[in-house]
Design a protein around this motif. Structure first.
Motif, short mmCIF file in Angstrom:
data_model
loop_
_atom_site.label_atom_id
_atom_site.label_comp_id
_atom_site.label_asym_id
_atom_site.label_seq_id
_atom_site.Cartn_x
_atom_site.Cartn_y
_atom_site.Cartn_z
N HIS A 18 0.87 -1.18 0.00
CA HIS A 18 0.00 0.00 0.00
C HIS A 18 0.90 1.23 0.00
O HIS A 18 1.77 1.36 0.85
N ALA A 51 5.81 4.94 2.33
CA ALA A 51 5.54 6.37 2.22
C ALA A 51 6.58 7.00 1.31
O ALA A 51 7.78 6.72 1.43
N SER A 103 7.15 0.75 8.59
CA SER A 103 6.80 1.27 7.27
C SER A 103 8.07 1.51 6.48
O SER A 103 9.08 1.94 7.03
N ILE A 140 0.46 7.74 9.26
CA ILE A 140 0.17 6.54 8.47
C ILE A 140 0.10 5.32 9.38
O ILE A 140 -0.81 4.48 9.25
N PHE A 193 1.70 5.42 -0.10
CA PHE A 193 1.25 6.73 0.37
C PHE A 193 2.16 7.78 -0.25
O PHE A 193 3.38 7.75 -0.05
N HIS A 195 -3.57 3.73 9.56
CA HIS A 195 -3.59 2.57 8.67
C HIS A 195 -2.82 1.40 9.28
O HIS A 195 -2.09 0.69 8.60
N ARG A 227 3.37 -1.08 4.13
CA ARG A 227 3.18 0.35 3.87
C ARG A 227 4.48 0.97 3.38
O ARG A 227 5.55 0.71 3.93
N HIS A 245 -3.32 7.89 -0.99
CA HIS A 245 -2.85 6.51 -0.84
C HIS A 245 -3.70 5.56 -1.65
O HIS A 245 -4.85 5.86 -2.01
N CYS A 246 -3.14 4.38 -1.91
CA CYS A 246 -3.79 3.41 -2.79
C CYS A 246 -3.15 2.05 -2.59
O CYS A 246 -1.93 1.95 -2.36
#
Length: 317
Positions: free
Chosen positions: A2, A40, A81, A28, A4, A32, A38, A252-253
């Motif tokens: 994911h 970033a 992350s 984040i 960001f 999340h 994750r 984010h996606c």
């Protein structure tokens, strides 16, 4: 995975920029926490600032940038992350590069990619001469920086070596050698070039650009941080400026790696394609896996001490 993509201003002060990076990483991790993988992404020179005077000030103390990198490493490990951020980086040779650092969720530095194609605002830097691939969450990735995006080969070559996610860091300042426009109708070409790099290779592109600064246009860009799917469709995109009252703005996606087939890129290696050998030679000569011996692991007591010291400046952690 994911992703960001931050849409925040970049200042001329390393400590302030570091604090903003840490704030985004913390937000984040809190909002999340249910997402395991994750990453970033922050803009070009998001740690040091991009103006020559800011870069010179950041590099004046030889310990400041290594310390700041170590702090980000510790934060990545703390928040579980991964993170990619831009900075001016002085190499052992003394050359300064406009670079991007990739840190994994264990806090280990796994890539340092220099900008290849420089523009007038890169007066402090010398160009990079090698493209790297690296892994985040067992996914092969690569990085381009700002003007690199206008040179499609700098994406296709790493994709042919296995990259399925391209991280694109920018502080966009020039288009046709003029000032960056800020009206939506004039910004289509900036969006289109990111979409093109994604769809022509059938890979994901995660783009973080410096947010606009409506009160001081020269000390900002035009935002529009975005994530583009392998079909060229923009999955999410920020505004030109950071959202009012939000100093940790991001979009984010979910990155569905099954969609990143590299289908069109692979056509460059078709037996019937007359440029096949040219691409193969470029892959071998110009693209390599970031060497493991260059990894910086977050293990030493000195790093933890620096982290604790810096965290005193950032009271929310």
């Amino acid at each position: 995975m994911h992703a960001f993509a931050a849409n925040i201003p970049v200042l001329g002060n390393v400590h302030e920029n570091l604090r903003n990076i840490l704030k985004v990483l913390e937000r984040i991790s809190v909002e999340h926490a249910d997402i395991q993988q994750r990453v970033a992404v922050f803009a070009e020179c998001s740690l040091t600032g991009y103006a020559v005077k800011d870069v010179e000030r950041a590099l004046k103390d030889e310990h400041l940038i290594p310390c700041a990198i170590n702090v980000v490493q510790c934060a990545c490990k703390k928040f579980r992350s991964a993170c990619i951020f831009g900075l001016a980086y002085r190499e052992n040779s003394g050359d300064v590069k406009n670079s991007a650092i990739a840190v994994n969720e264990e806090g280990n530095l796994v890539a340092n990619q220099a900008k290849i194609q420089l523009v007038p605002t890169d007066a402090f830097a010398t160009p990079g001469r090698e493209l790297y691939t690296f892994e985040l969450f067992k996914t092969c990735c690569s990085i381009i920086i700002c003007h690199d995006s206008r040179h499609p080969e700098l994406v296709r070559l790493p994709v042919l070596r296995g990259a399925r996610v391209i991280f694109y860091l920018s502080w966009e300042t020039f288009h046709d050698d003029g000032p960056v426009p800020r009206e939506e109708k004039q910004l289509g070409s900036y969006r289109a070039q990111v979409q093109a790099r994604a769809v022509e290779n059938r890979v994901w592109v995660v783009h973080s650009n410096c947010a606009g600064n409506p009160t001081d246009l020269e000390n900002g860009s035009h935002g529009m941080s975005k994530i583009v799917g392998p079909d060229g469709v923009v999955r999410c995109e920020s505004g030109i400026n950071m959202r009012e009252g939000c100093d940790t703005d991001f979009v984010h996606c979910h990155i569905d790696l099954e969609q990143a087939t590299a289908l069109y890129a692979k056509e460059s290696l078709n037996e019937s394609f007359f440029m096949k050998e040219w691409w193969e030679e470029g892959m071998k000569k110009l693209v390599s896996v970031y060497p493991e011996e260059s990894f910086l692991k977050v293990e030493s007591k000195d790093m933890r001490r620096l982290f604790v010291s810096e965290m005193k400046r950032y009271s929310s952690i």
